[in-house]
Design an enzyme around this catalytic site. Structure first.
Site, PDB file in Angstrom:
ATOM      1  CD  GLU A 110      43.684  42.221  32.418  1.00 19.99           C
ATOM      2  OE1 GLU A 110      42.666  42.184  33.135  1.00 19.99           O
ATOM      3  OE2 GLU A 110      44.488  41.301  32.293  1.00 19.99           O
ATOM      4  CG  ASP A 166      34.387  44.391  38.778  1.00 20.72           C
ATOM      5  OD1 ASP A 166      35.336  43.595  38.691  1.00 20.72           O
ATOM      6  OD2 ASP A 166      34.075  45.197  37.875  1.00 20.72           O
TER       7      ASP A 166
END
Lengths: 601, 256
Positions: free
Chosen positions: B46, B57
């Site tokens: 990814e 995140d």
């Protein structure tokens, strides 16, 4: 306008009807009616939410039987459809809502209603028939003009899908709501949910059809809920519950009580005489600065803390820029005894130290946001990250009309008290509830949305939203979102935001921390794009001058946010009879340092 | 059938996927890192494209995104770097990032360009199901791109079924409701959640991500899914000197 759905008798159908959230549902206890609810188990009514009033409908039933059935089924209201006397009605007044029904025709004698006035709560006007009960036919609504008492009434009789829209033209001051029955059925007693849904949309969205939110959370091209899956359960829980909760009578009563007795509402609508002279129009200030904690932010904080309590949440998080929303949130958490965590950009904490201390005194934990640009947008990111990690017990009180649906709609509803009060107060001042102009400053846009809300469909009222131009729209240091931004996604909704060509969010600038945000709420984006609102901007210098002018002409020190809206008056031309309302969103105590430095006092 | 479908058709356990942020630690490293990961034995990758406000995140990936943006990384730059991808790397590649940069680039243009450089799938955490299904799915399908959806322990069974219907390569299971970069604690409730997913007998394979940091958490995750994804722990390695030579050891350390 209230909606009553009458003549229910099948448990599953009852559930489907109550899911539409009518205000009343009616059950007929009359053996000759095809909608007679004989045999319906008591339990079938137990699941009906408290916000919906369960109504027993009777025709010349004995008082003993009615009392017994009220106790058995837990009716909140009774509707008497026979020849019950005023004295008979009086037996129930105060125990349940008493509705007395009358059949009307052109020969109806309205005088006979006078004796009932003190003994009932509501009338219900139906079409006169030979039999007791409804006819499914309309009467000439013009005769309602002859009704002069001050008891509100339901309109019944032949209201169906094809004439429901006409009902909205009835302007009688006591017109309370509509009673829907036989014209929305598959067979007697079995309601057609699709037809009812359409009718509800027509009636309930009366003021919100054009500029309000749709079922997917969109205002035109804007809104939605662009959130990672980790936030989905939290946001979905809110989406499913918020309308049920805030429409509940118990919630409304608690909210209204706190707004009145804790916040100090209604806030005055002050006719600013020296401003009026200066600008050649009737200028009114809606004084949100006089609220407890000093701004409009408390309206939303109170609404959301009550909602969080009903959702069973044990912990509150919030983001804040200047600290006004953080203080409002810390305040309501102290009031309710709930744990409070406020995220604030590290840079903002240094700029707004007194508010940090205020929040701490109120018992909140203030956590610095050290990521990104260390200001409001990063505080919002940190609050969202906290919420991801605490999906079950935490409610996030967003401070503006931003974020994923349902936040923009929910916050707007809590703030809409501003325009609801303004309309009533304007009637007292001017004889009309509609002004020519309404002005408010816009960062995320919560005071503006509250100020605009009940004027949205009154298209003669010009809505002016004032953004912060900072050091000038083209200076590179600005927060004028509609001038500088374009469409994209920020903090969970599709809106207009300041961003680079590559879709990175640009850090805005304004001297006023409350307007220092790179986006606007999605409903504002819709009002801007549809040209319903005019979006303009004011520089730091213009705002500070206007703030000082307000001190010296009216003896009011406005927040620098508010001063942006005041500054816009300089740029407008008015007719002598124009009525202009400005939302004084907050007081300027928090900005004294900035004012003092700028003007060298 | 794209490379992802072929991979899952040929191998259905212990799949190892690695995430890294394009433009970190420097520009023009994307394909080098991808090539080194393939050589070390990673099954698919990814590649994250950075965003200024990465809500899902934790600190490690936030930091890598900030540095990447400072270095000048953008979708335009990334697609230029990826032009030579398929001459050097043959394992499946996904792009992962937030919706706003894609919206500004143009969703249709983004899908076309991704297919053109040889990307197989897309992960956009903040693109909701409703918008994907009603507005954008045709761009993905027409370009042969798989859209990957996330599932958390709080996702309802009904919603997982819907996600299964809309998915065409694999489903990304989050180990818990968390942002990236936190250690996986395999509590009973997490185990129950994996078992619940297994019992649903989904049409698509599953891969577990968020909180996988070492060989032991990788092995545990593979008990319940077809493979697992490592992100923050690898991004940390990229912050070290001489990282390119450490990649082989890192991958073999995860899956000996």
């Amino acid at each position: 306008m209230k909606i009553k759905v009458c003549g229910l008798k099948h448990p599953e159908n009852i559930e489907a009807v109550t899911a539409l959230q009518p205000d009343y549902v009616g059950f007929i206890f009359y053996g000759k009616s095809p909608r007679y609810m004989a045999g319906l188990p008591v339990g079938a009514l137990k699941t009906i939410p408290a916000s919906i009033r369960k109504t027993g409908v009777f025709v010349n039933e004995s008082a003993e039987n009615i009392e017994k059935l009220i106790a058995e089924y837990g009716f909140d209201a009774i509707q008497l459809h026979g020849d019950e006397s005023p004295e008979f009605c009086a037996k129930f007044k105060g125990k349940v809502t008493v509705i007395k029904a009358f059949g009307l025709n052109e020969n109806f004698d309205f005088e006979q209603l006078k004796d009932y006035a003190n003994n009932i709560d509501l009338f219900l006007f139906d079409t006169k028939t030979k039999e007791y009960g409804g006819s499914g036919k309309t009467f000439d609504w013009a005769i309602l003009d002859q009704y002069k008492l001050d008891i509100p009434f339901f309109l019944s009789g032949g209201i169906g899908p094809e004439n429901i829209a006409e009902v909205k033209n009835i302007t009688h001051p006591q017109f309370y709501g509509v009673d829907l029955n036989s014209r929305f059925e598959i067979e007697p007693g079995l309601k057609n949910i699709e037809k009812l849904k359409d009718a509800f949309n027509i009636v309930k969205n009366k003021t919100q059809m054009k500029y309000g939110v749709n079922e997917q959370g969109y205002y035109g091209d804007f809104g939605g809920a662009y959130i990672p899956e980790m936030l989905y359960p939290n946001v979905e829980e809110l989406r499913q519950q918020y309308l049920n909760i805030i429409n509940d009578e118990g919630f409304k009563a608690e909210f209204d009580d706190l707004l009145k007795n804790y916040v100090g509402r209604p806030s005055p609508l002050y006719h600013a005489k020296r401003y009026s002279e200066k600008y050649g129009a009737n200028i009114f200030f809606k004084r949100e600065d006089l609220n407890h904690t000093g701004s409009h932010k408390i309206n939303n904080a109170i609404g959301q803390i009550l909602l969080a309590k009903r959702l069973g949440k044990k912990r509150i998080i919030a983001e804040t820029g200047a600290g006004q929303h953080g203080v409002a949130t810390a305040t309501v958490c102290a009031l309710m005894g709930i744990e409070c965590v406020v995220y604030m950009g590290e840079i903002d904490m240094a700029r707004q130290a007194p508010n940090v201390s205020r929040m701490k005194m109120l018992g909140a934990k203030v956590i610095p946001a050290t990521s990104g640009s260390k200001t409001l947008k990063d505080a919002t990111n940190e609050a969202l990250r906290d919420w991801i990690g605490n999906p079950v017990d935490t409610h996030y009180i967003i401070g503006s009309v931003v974020g994923p649906y349902p936040y923009p709609d929910m916050v707007a509803r809590f703030q809409s008290i501003i325009s609801a009060e303004t309309k009533k107060q304007l009637v007292e001042h001017t004889g009309s509830e509609l002004p020519q102009y309404v002005l408010a400053c816009v960062g995320g846009g919560s005071n503006a949305m509250g100020m605009f809300y009940h004027f949205l469909d009154d298209e003669s009222v010009k809505l002016v939203a004032v953004e912060a131009a900072g050091k000038g729209v083209n200076s590179g240091e600005s927060a004028a979102t509609t001038a500088l931004g374009n469409e994209g996604v920020l903090h969970g909704s599709r809106t207009i935001l300041m961003q680079t060509e590559d879709g990175q969010v640009v850090e805005p600038y304004s001297i006023s921390a409350g307007l220092d945000y790179p986006g606007i709420g999605p409903q504002h984006a819709h009002l801007f794009k549809s040209h319903r609102g005019e979006y303009v901007s004011i520089t730091d210098d213009e705002a500070l001058q206007a703030g000082l002018l307000c001190c010296q002409l009216e003896g009011i020190i406005p927040a620098i946010e508010t001063a942006h809206a005041l500054a816009q008056l300089e740029k407008m031309k008015f007719e002598a009879n124009d009525n202009v309302v400005i939302c004084i969103s907050g007081r300027g105590d928090k900005d004294l340092d900035t004012y003092i430095k700028y003007f060298n006092y | 059938m794209n490379r992802l479908n072929k991979l899952f058709a040929s191998k259905n356990n212990n799949l190892l996927s690695i995430y890294f942020t394009a433009g970190y630690p420097a520009l023009n490293t994307t394909v080098d890192i991808a090539e080194a990961l393939e050589k070390a034995g990673a099954d698919f990758l990814e590649i994250g494209f950075p965003y200024s406000d990465p809500v899902a995140d934790g600190p490690t990936i936030q930091h890598s995104s900030e540095v990447a943006l400072e270095n000048g990384m953008s979708l335009k730059v990334l697609f230029e770097e990826l032009a030579e991808l398929r001459s050097r790397v043959s394992i499946p590649i996904l792009l992962m990032g937030y919706f706003n940069p894609i919206a500004q680039y143009g969703i249709e243009r983004f899908c076309k360009k991704a297919a053109e450089v040889g990307v197989d799938g897309i992960i956009v955490p903040d693109l909701p199901i409703y918008e994907y299904e009603n507005m954008y799915s045709s761009y993905f399908i027409d370009n042969g791109l798989s859209n990957i959806f996330l599932v958390t322990p709080q996702t309802s069974e009904e919603r997982i079924r819907k996600i299964d219907d809309l998915s065409s390569s694999f489903i990304y299971l989050l180990s818990s409701s968390t942002i990236t970069g936190y250690n996986l604690k395999l509590s009973d409730s997490v185990e129950d959640y994996y078992k619940r997913i297994t019992a649903m007998k989904l049409n698509n394979p599953t891969v577990i991500g968020f909180g996988i940091t070492d060989s032991s958490s990788f092995a545990k995750a593979c008990n319940y899914a077809n493979g697992a994804i490592i992100g923050s722990r690898f991004v940390k390695l990229l912050g070290e000197d001489g990282y390119i030579d450490k990649i082989d050891g890192f991958v073999k350390g995860i899956r000996p």
